[in-house]
Design a protein around this motif. Structure first.
Motif, PDB file in Angstrom:
ATOM      1  N   PHE A  35       3.092  -5.328  10.339  1.00 22.27           N
ATOM      2  CA  PHE A  35       4.446  -4.856  10.021  1.00 22.27           C
ATOM      3  C   PHE A  35       5.194  -4.501  11.301  1.00 22.27           C
ATOM      4  N   ARG A  36       4.464  -3.931  12.268  1.00 25.04           N
ATOM      5  CA  ARG A  36       5.088  -3.547  13.538  1.00 25.04           C
ATOM      6  C   ARG A  36       5.483  -4.777  14.348  1.00 25.04           C
ATOM      7  N   ARG A  37       4.596  -5.776  14.377  1.00 18.24           N
ATOM      8  CA  ARG A  37       4.846  -6.957  15.215  1.00 18.24           C
ATOM      9  C   ARG A  37       5.793  -7.969  14.561  1.00 18.24           C
ATOM     10  N   LYS A  38       5.587  -8.228  13.273  1.00 15.85           N
ATOM     11  CA  LYS A  38       6.332  -9.286  12.602  1.00 15.85           C
ATOM     12  C   LYS A  38       7.455  -8.771  11.712  1.00 15.85           C
ATOM     13  N   GLY A  39       7.349  -7.505  11.316  1.00 18.72           N
ATOM     14  CA  GLY A  39       8.279  -6.959  10.344  1.00 18.72           C
ATOM     15  C   GLY A  39       7.688  -7.051   8.954  1.00 18.72           C
ATOM     16  N   TYR A  40       8.071  -6.131   8.105  1.00 16.59           N
ATOM     17  CA  TYR A  40       7.518  -6.071   6.757  1.00 16.59           C
ATOM     18  C   TYR A  40       7.847  -7.320   5.944  1.00 16.59           C
ATOM     19  N   LEU A  70       2.697  -0.675   2.275  1.00 21.59           N
ATOM     20  CA  LEU A  70       3.696  -0.124   3.198  1.00 21.59           C
ATOM     21  C   LEU A  70       3.832   1.383   3.009  1.00 21.59           C
ATOM     22  N   ARG A  71       3.945   1.817   1.765  1.00 21.58           N
ATOM     23  CA  ARG A  71       4.085   3.250   1.503  1.00 21.58           C
ATOM     24  C   ARG A  71       2.868   4.023   1.991  1.00 21.58           C
ATOM     25  N   THR A  72       1.688   3.484   1.761  1.00 22.29           N
ATOM     26  CA  THR A  72       0.468   4.186   2.154  1.00 22.29           C
ATOM     27  C   THR A  72       0.337   4.272   3.662  1.00 22.29           C
ATOM     28  N   VAL A  73       0.708   3.204   4.366  1.00 23.44           N
ATOM     29  CA  VAL A  73       0.709   3.234   5.835  1.00 23.44           C
ATOM     30  C   VAL A  73       1.550   4.407   6.324  1.00 23.44           C
ATOM     31  N   MET A  74       2.748   4.535   5.787  1.00 19.18           N
ATOM     32  CA  MET A  74       3.649   5.607   6.203  1.00 19.18           C
ATOM     33  C   MET A  74       3.146   6.979   5.758  1.00 19.18           C
ATOM     34  N   GLU A  75       2.755   7.064   4.497  1.00 16.30           N
ATOM     35  CA  GLU A  75       2.365   8.349   3.916  1.00 16.30           C
ATOM     36  C   GLU A  75       1.176   8.958   4.649  1.00 16.30           C
ATOM     37  N   GLU A  76       0.150   8.163   4.900  1.00 19.77           N
ATOM     38  CA  GLU A  76      -1.047   8.712   5.532  1.00 19.77           C
ATOM     39  C   GLU A  76      -0.788   9.083   6.993  1.00 19.77           C
ATOM     40  N   SER A  77       0.106   8.351   7.654  1.00 16.79           N
ATOM     41  CA  SER A  77       0.465   8.706   9.025  1.00 16.79           C
ATOM     42  C   SER A  77       1.163  10.061   9.074  1.00 16.79           C
ATOM     43  N   THR A 114      -2.002   6.485  15.597  1.00 17.97           N
ATOM     44  CA  THR A 114      -1.070   6.241  14.496  1.00 17.97           C
ATOM     45  C   THR A 114       0.248   5.632  14.979  1.00 17.97           C
ATOM     46  N   GLY A 115       0.285   5.207  16.224  1.00 21.72           N
ATOM     47  CA  GLY A 115       1.539   4.721  16.801  1.00 21.72           C
ATOM     48  C   GLY A 115       2.189   3.594  16.028  1.00 21.72           C
ATOM     49  N   GLU A 116       1.385   2.605  15.633  1.00 25.99           N
ATOM     50  CA  GLU A 116       1.961   1.478  14.893  1.00 25.99           C
ATOM     51  C   GLU A 116       2.486   1.929  13.537  1.00 25.99           C
ATOM     52  N   ALA A 117       1.715   2.765  12.852  1.00 25.10           N
ATOM     53  CA  ALA A 117       2.142   3.248  11.536  1.00 25.10           C
ATOM     54  C   ALA A 117       3.404   4.096  11.648  1.00 25.10           C
ATOM     55  N   TRP A 118       3.491   4.910  12.696  1.00 23.50           N
ATOM     56  CA  TRP A 118       4.668   5.777  12.879  1.00 23.50           C
ATOM     57  C   TRP A 118       5.909   4.936  13.162  1.00 23.50           C
ATOM     58  N   SER A 119       5.735   3.891  13.969  1.00 19.82           N
ATOM     59  CA  SER A 119       6.857   2.994  14.247  1.00 19.82           C
ATOM     60  C   SER A 119       7.298   2.271  12.985  1.00 19.82           C
ATOM     61  N   VAL A 120       6.335   1.861  12.169  1.00 20.82           N
ATOM     62  CA  VAL A 120       6.662   1.206  10.896  1.00 20.82           C
ATOM     63  C   VAL A 120       7.457   2.147  10.011  1.00 20.82           C
ATOM     64  N   VAL A 122       9.517   4.431  10.893  1.00 13.78           N
ATOM     65  CA  VAL A 122      10.889   4.528  11.398  1.00 13.78           C
ATOM     66  C   VAL A 122      11.655   3.223  11.156  1.00 13.78           C
ATOM     67  N   ASP A 123      11.008   2.090  11.424  1.00 11.53           N
ATOM     68  CA  ASP A 123      11.707   0.809  11.412  1.00 11.53           C
ATOM     69  C   ASP A 123      11.807   0.155  10.038  1.00 11.53           C
ATOM     70  N   GLU A 124      10.847   0.418   9.156  1.00 10.51           N
ATOM     71  CA  GLU A 124      10.795  -0.299   7.884  1.00 10.51           C
ATOM     72  C   GLU A 124      11.133   0.579   6.676  1.00 10.51           C
ATOM     73  N   TRP A 125      11.689   1.739   6.939  1.00 16.19           N
ATOM     74  CA  TRP A 125      12.028   2.679   5.863  1.00 16.19           C
ATOM     75  C   TRP A 125      12.875   2.027   4.776  1.00 16.19           C
ATOM     76  N   ARG A 126      13.834   1.214   5.187  1.00 16.78           N
ATOM     77  CA  ARG A 126      14.764   0.621   4.226  1.00 16.78           C
ATOM     78  C   ARG A 126      14.084  -0.340   3.259  1.00 16.78           C
ATOM     79  N   ASN A 127      12.902  -0.829   3.605  1.00 18.55           N
ATOM     80  CA  ASN A 127      12.216  -1.811   2.764  1.00 18.55           C
ATOM     81  C   ASN A 127      11.284  -1.194   1.721  1.00 18.55           C
TER      82      ASN A 127
END
Length: 207
Positions: A35-40, A70-77, A114-120, A122-127
């Motif tokens: 998700f961080r490299r390619k986008g969700y 996607l939600r779990t990646v964000m939530e657990e971070s 958790t850097g990748e998950a944290w970036s996701v 921030v960047d993929e919230w709208r999805n």
């Protein structure tokens, strides 16, 4: 500031976050990276399966949908770093210590495991789905309320001079970009960077 594995292990034992060594954890870690490299939107469940060595059908055994991943990646971070923040603040004796703790924990969230998950987040919230947004928003509001409480106290005490809400937004934006240029072991540690950000944010003279 050093962060031990104790908090992570406690949360795993309590079932609040996933063991990264488990198949579910492998899916989350791989998904966060993709998700961080390619986008969700550009990442498929097939992509996740290919990188983890798990068949797409088996992934759906663990998660109902890509949205749930996607939600779990964000939530657990957030859960992990929010817990770290609360624990670290209990050991912070002064207001300046508390502000430094906020900065340190967020820098570690952005540049640690958790850097990748944290970036996701921030960047993929709208999805996120509406249900996913509600879950993450609740956790984010709790996290942000801690920041704003400390910044309000800091302004009242004269430690910072800027309005808390504006200062928080400026700091969040600055910290979010650190993974694009900060590298461990290249003359600047996370503690050094924390001190620089604290110096930038406060009216405390540099020492």
């Amino acid at each position: 500031m050093e962060f031990s594995e104790d908090i992570r292990n406690e949360l795993i034992e309590d079932g609040r976050i996933t063991d990264p060594k488990s198949p579910r954890g492998a899916v989350l870690n791989t998904a966060a990276s993709l998700f961080r490299r390619k986008g969700y939107l550009q990442t498929t469940v097939r992509d996740i399966g290919r990188e983890t060595g798990i068949l797409p059908g088996s992934i759906f055994h663990h998660y109902r949908s890509k949205d749930e991943i996607l939600r779990t990646v964000m939530e657990e971070s957030i859960i992990l770093n929010l817990t770290r923040l609360k624990r670290a603040l209990t050991e912070s004796q002064t207001l300046e210590d508390r502000l430094r703790t906020l900065i340190s924990v967020e820098l570690y969230a952005m540049n640690g495991e958790t850097g990748e998950a944290w970036s996701v987040m921030v960047d993929e919230w709208r999805n996120l789905s509406d249900e996913g947004k509600a879950t993450i928003l609740r956790l984010r509001e709790e996290y942000e309320s801690i920041w704003l409480e400390v910044l309000r106290e800091a302004r009242k005490d004269g430690l910072v001079t800027m309005e808390p809400g504006i200062l928080r937004k400026l700091l969040a934006g600055s910290l979010h970009w650190t993974p694009t240029w900060f590298r461990h072991g290249r003359g600047l540690s996370l503690d050094d960077l924390t001190d620089r950000v604290l110096q930038l944010a406060t009216s405390v003279p540099s020492r």
